[in-house]
Design an enzyme around this catalytic site. Sequence first.
Site, short mmCIF file in Angstrom:
data_model
loop_
_atom_site.label_atom_id
_atom_site.label_comp_id
_atom_site.label_asym_id
_atom_site.label_seq_id
_atom_site.Cartn_x
_atom_site.Cartn_y
_atom_site.Cartn_z
CE LYS A 120 2.33 -29.24 -32.32
NZ LYS A 120 3.54 -29.39 -33.19
CG ASP B 47 -0.16 -27.96 -35.48
OD1 ASP B 47 -0.19 -28.77 -36.42
OD2 ASP B 47 0.90 -27.50 -35.02
#
Length: 299
Positions: A14, A140
């Site tokens: 990401k 996350d």
Amino acid sequence: MTAAAWSAWPAPAKLNLFLHITGRRADGYHELQTVFRLLDWGDTVHLRPRADGRIVRHGDDLAAVPEASDLSLRAAENLKKSFNVSEGADIRVEKRVPAGGGFGGGSSDAATVLMALDVLWGLQAGTGALAAIGAGLGADVPVFVHGHNAWAEGVGERLVPVELPPAWYLIADPGVHVATATLFQTPELTRDAPPATIVDFASGAPLGNVFEPVLRRLEPAIEATFQALSRAGTPRLTGTGSGCFVEFAAREPAEDALARLPQGLRARVVAGVSRSPLLDALAARSPQGRRQVAQGTGF
């Protein structure tokens, strides 16, 4: 009894398209705002169920990550404990995402372990339950469990799905790592940025990453990478790591910019995606995987 076969599962990386600290909570954690962008590049997690109940990790360089710090191992153990699973699993992570870069490699690996073992162990735990286990491993992890780009607040656990236009990214890894705890203790870190809104982000307002000036000062390699990327566009920092990126609307100019970078700089072009490739792998695996994907990916 024939041993179970290995299966392979994607664990996408990401980017944080911006990152603000808007305050500090009573428990000492910081209030954050960010947008997570999933990529078409990442690690591959290999899994194999075990009948003896053990969770065993495999690989050529296990000493590089102590067992206590291995999020993939902890994900499997926490899932097994949460649902009183009698089976075990072999885990091998094929690493491509550099540690400490802010690309979310370890968190994504953990999310893939949770989602894939849910199918392989036949748990049908539900995405919400898996995201909750993931949140206990790292801020996350939940976004990788849900598998969509998201606006995030709190410590990263409050997620709102966002639609992002197609984009390609020239990403670079300076190869250095500053501990997140060290960064949060830096006196010059801005901890009271005015809260932004999704409208601000969508309008193209220059929101930035609060850790960028700190890391550029602390690490000459990061500053040098910013200088190299600035020839291609406006470089940005992802997360609290050292990874840097420049966004492009098309692949060709990104590839052209990559070709002009200095020799020796670890860089590549990757595409942003709107849906995690893990969701497609789960859906293709079994009817349970399709149900898992359908029931809970909207946060």
